[in-house]
Design a protein around this motif. Structure first.
Motif, PDB file in Angstrom:
ATOM      1  N   VAL A  14      -2.967   0.837 -13.136  1.00  0.00           N
ATOM      2  CA  VAL A  14      -2.029   0.901 -12.012  1.00  0.00           C
ATOM      3  C   VAL A  14      -1.304  -0.428 -11.915  1.00  0.00           C
ATOM      4  CG1 VAL A  14      -1.794   1.154  -9.515  1.00  0.00           C
ATOM      5  CG2 VAL A  14      -3.427   2.588 -10.769  1.00  0.00           C
ATOM      6  N   ASP A  15       0.009  -0.358 -11.908  1.00  0.00           N
ATOM      7  CA  ASP A  15       0.862  -1.552 -11.865  1.00  0.00           C
ATOM      8  C   ASP A  15       1.373  -1.770 -10.452  1.00  0.00           C
ATOM      9  OD1 ASP A  15       2.607  -3.654 -12.385  1.00  0.00           O
ATOM     10  OD2 ASP A  15       4.106  -2.383 -13.353  1.00  0.00           O
ATOM     11  N   ARG A  16       1.032  -2.894  -9.890  1.00  0.00           N
ATOM     12  CA  ARG A  16       1.442  -3.215  -8.519  1.00  0.00           C
ATOM     13  C   ARG A  16       2.954  -3.136  -8.342  1.00  0.00           C
ATOM     14  NH1 ARG A  16       0.883  -9.253  -5.956  1.00  0.00           N
ATOM     15  NH2 ARG A  16       2.615  -9.041  -4.531  1.00  0.00           N
ATOM     16  N   ASP A  17       3.702  -3.642  -9.289  1.00  0.00           N
ATOM     17  CA  ASP A  17       5.150  -3.712  -9.157  1.00  0.00           C
ATOM     18  C   ASP A  17       5.867  -2.473  -9.678  1.00  0.00           C
ATOM     19  OD1 ASP A  17       5.080  -6.296  -8.012  1.00  0.00           O
ATOM     20  OD2 ASP A  17       4.779  -7.154 -10.001  1.00  0.00           O
ATOM     21  N   GLY A  18       5.200  -1.687 -10.500  1.00  0.00           N
ATOM     22  CA  GLY A  18       5.896  -0.574 -11.121  1.00  0.00           C
ATOM     23  C   GLY A  18       5.485   0.804 -10.622  1.00  0.00           C
ATOM     24  N   ASP A  19       4.580   0.854  -9.672  1.00  0.00           N
ATOM     25  CA  ASP A  19       4.073   2.141  -9.198  1.00  0.00           C
ATOM     26  C   ASP A  19       4.524   2.353  -7.756  1.00  0.00           C
ATOM     27  OD1 ASP A  19       2.409   4.276  -8.221  1.00  0.00           O
ATOM     28  OD2 ASP A  19       1.002   3.862  -9.851  1.00  0.00           O
ATOM     29  N   GLU A  20       5.332   3.359  -7.534  1.00  0.00           N
ATOM     30  CA  GLU A  20       5.872   3.629  -6.197  1.00  0.00           C
ATOM     31  C   GLU A  20       4.776   3.943  -5.186  1.00  0.00           C
ATOM     32  OE1 GLU A  20       8.900   6.622  -6.378  1.00  0.00           O
ATOM     33  OE2 GLU A  20      10.082   5.477  -7.825  1.00  0.00           O
ATOM     34  N   ARG A  21       3.661   4.514  -5.645  1.00  0.00           N
ATOM     35  CA  ARG A  21       2.549   4.804  -4.735  1.00  0.00           C
ATOM     36  C   ARG A  21       1.989   3.522  -4.138  1.00  0.00           C
ATOM     37  NH1 ARG A  21      -1.695   7.516  -8.385  1.00  0.00           N
ATOM     38  NH2 ARG A  21      -1.102   5.653  -9.536  1.00  0.00           N
ATOM     39  N   VAL A  22       1.925   2.480  -4.959  1.00  0.00           N
ATOM     40  CA  VAL A  22       1.391   1.206  -4.499  1.00  0.00           C
ATOM     41  C   VAL A  22       2.306   0.601  -3.436  1.00  0.00           C
ATOM     42  CG1 VAL A  22       0.725  -1.122  -5.202  1.00  0.00           C
ATOM     43  CG2 VAL A  22       0.203   0.829  -6.686  1.00  0.00           C
ATOM     44  N   ALA A  23       3.594   0.625  -3.683  1.00  0.00           N
ATOM     45  CA  ALA A  23       4.552   0.097  -2.697  1.00  0.00           C
ATOM     46  C   ALA A  23       4.455   0.878  -1.390  1.00  0.00           C
ATOM     47  CB  ALA A  23       5.966   0.158  -3.262  1.00  0.00           C
ATOM     48  N   ALA A  24       4.341   2.192  -1.468  1.00  0.00           N
ATOM     49  CA  ALA A  24       4.231   3.018  -0.266  1.00  0.00           C
ATOM     50  C   ALA A  24       2.920   2.746   0.468  1.00  0.00           C
ATOM     51  CB  ALA A  24       4.348   4.494  -0.627  1.00  0.00           C
ATOM     52  N   GLY A  25       1.844   2.570  -0.284  1.00  0.00           N
ATOM     53  CA  GLY A  25       0.546   2.272   0.333  1.00  0.00           C
ATOM     54  C   GLY A  25       0.547   0.932   1.041  1.00  0.00           C
ATOM     55  N   ALA A  26       1.132  -0.079   0.409  1.00  0.00           N
ATOM     56  CA  ALA A  26       1.210  -1.397   1.041  1.00  0.00           C
ATOM     57  C   ALA A  26       2.047  -1.325   2.311  1.00  0.00           C
ATOM     58  CB  ALA A  26       1.788  -2.412   0.060  1.00  0.00           C
ATOM     59  N   ASP A  56      -7.098  -7.219  -5.213  1.00  0.00           N
ATOM     60  CA  ASP A  56      -5.635  -7.249  -5.254  1.00  0.00           C
ATOM     61  C   ASP A  56      -4.960  -7.292  -3.887  1.00  0.00           C
ATOM     62  OD1 ASP A  56      -5.328  -6.957  -8.171  1.00  0.00           O
ATOM     63  OD2 ASP A  56      -6.323  -5.041  -7.821  1.00  0.00           O
ATOM     64  N   PHE A  57      -5.533  -6.647  -2.896  1.00  0.00           N
ATOM     65  CA  PHE A  57      -4.896  -6.514  -1.582  1.00  0.00           C
ATOM     66  C   PHE A  57      -5.995  -6.630  -0.539  1.00  0.00           C
ATOM     67  CE2 PHE A  57      -2.950  -4.140   1.951  1.00  0.00           C
ATOM     68  CZ  PHE A  57      -1.622  -4.569   1.897  1.00  0.00           C
ATOM     69  N   ALA A  58      -5.671  -7.165   0.621  1.00  0.00           N
ATOM     70  CA  ALA A  58      -6.695  -7.345   1.656  1.00  0.00           C
ATOM     71  C   ALA A  58      -6.165  -6.994   3.035  1.00  0.00           C
ATOM     72  CB  ALA A  58      -7.185  -8.793   1.658  1.00  0.00           C
ATOM     73  N   ILE A  59      -7.095  -6.546   3.881  1.00  0.00           N
ATOM     74  CA  ILE A  59      -6.847  -6.335   5.302  1.00  0.00           C
ATOM     75  C   ILE A  59      -7.859  -7.173   6.068  1.00  0.00           C
ATOM     76  CG2 ILE A  59      -7.051  -4.692   7.202  1.00  0.00           C
ATOM     77  CD1 ILE A  59      -6.095  -2.537   5.270  1.00  0.00           C
ATOM     78  N   ASN A  60      -7.361  -7.849   7.093  1.00  0.00           N
ATOM     79  CA  ASN A  60      -8.194  -8.653   7.984  1.00  0.00           C
ATOM     80  C   ASN A  60      -7.797  -8.266   9.401  1.00  0.00           C
ATOM     81  OD1 ASN A  60      -9.599 -10.641   9.356  1.00  0.00           O
ATOM     82  ND2 ASN A  60      -8.203 -12.276   8.749  1.00  0.00           N
ATOM     83  N   SER A  61      -8.712  -7.624  10.126  1.00  0.00           N
ATOM     84  CA  SER A  61      -8.367  -7.196  11.476  1.00  0.00           C
ATOM     85  C   SER A  61      -9.496  -7.519  12.443  1.00  0.00           C
ATOM     86  CB  SER A  61      -8.045  -5.700  11.507  1.00  0.00           C
ATOM     87  OG  SER A  61      -9.147  -4.939  11.073  1.00  0.00           O
ATOM     88  N   LEU A  62      -9.151  -7.460  13.725  1.00  0.00           N
ATOM     89  CA  LEU A  62     -10.115  -7.777  14.773  1.00  0.00           C
ATOM     90  C   LEU A  62     -10.003  -6.727  15.867  1.00  0.00           C
ATOM     91  CD1 LEU A  62     -12.155  -9.965  15.800  1.00  0.00           C
ATOM     92  CD2 LEU A  62     -10.220 -10.943  17.069  1.00  0.00           C
TER      93      LEU A  62
END
Length: 98
Positions: A14-26, A56-62
């Motif tokens: 899975v390519d972060r920059d080349g996969d539209e699913r990744v952009a939509a998920g982010a 690759d990606f992170a969420i930090n919430s409170l």
């Protein structure tokens, strides 16, 4: 208070920059902070280091408490965003009392 941390690893191939699913998920996670009541803090973004053990990606919430965390996890916007990520990534979580 509970700090909810999530680290995502893109699946092999899975390519972060080349996969539209990744952009939509982010984008779905970037918008999530403003959609879910009860989130005191919301941060998410792409890792900036290139190390083999890095995720690759992170969420930090409170949130205030376990009830607020359960409300966040069950919120339809969260469920929809997580469903997108299931298609192309795996993740780990940690919920710590602060």
């Amino acid at each position: 208070m509970i700090r909810h941390l999530v680290l995502f690893k893109l699946n092999d191939g899975v390519d972060r920059d080349g996969d539209e699913r990744v952009a939509a998920g982010a984008k779905a996670f970037e918008e999530l902070g403003g959609l879910v009541p009860g989130l005191r803090e919301w941060q998410c973004g792409w890792n900036t280091t290139a190390r083999d053990i890095a995720y690759d990606f992170a969420i930090n919430s409170l949130v205030d408490d376990r009830e607020a965390l359960e409300a966040y996890v069950g919120h339809p916007a969260h469920q929809a965003a997580a469903a997108q990520w299931r298609e192309f990534a795996t993740w780990v979580i940690a919920d710590i009392e602060v």
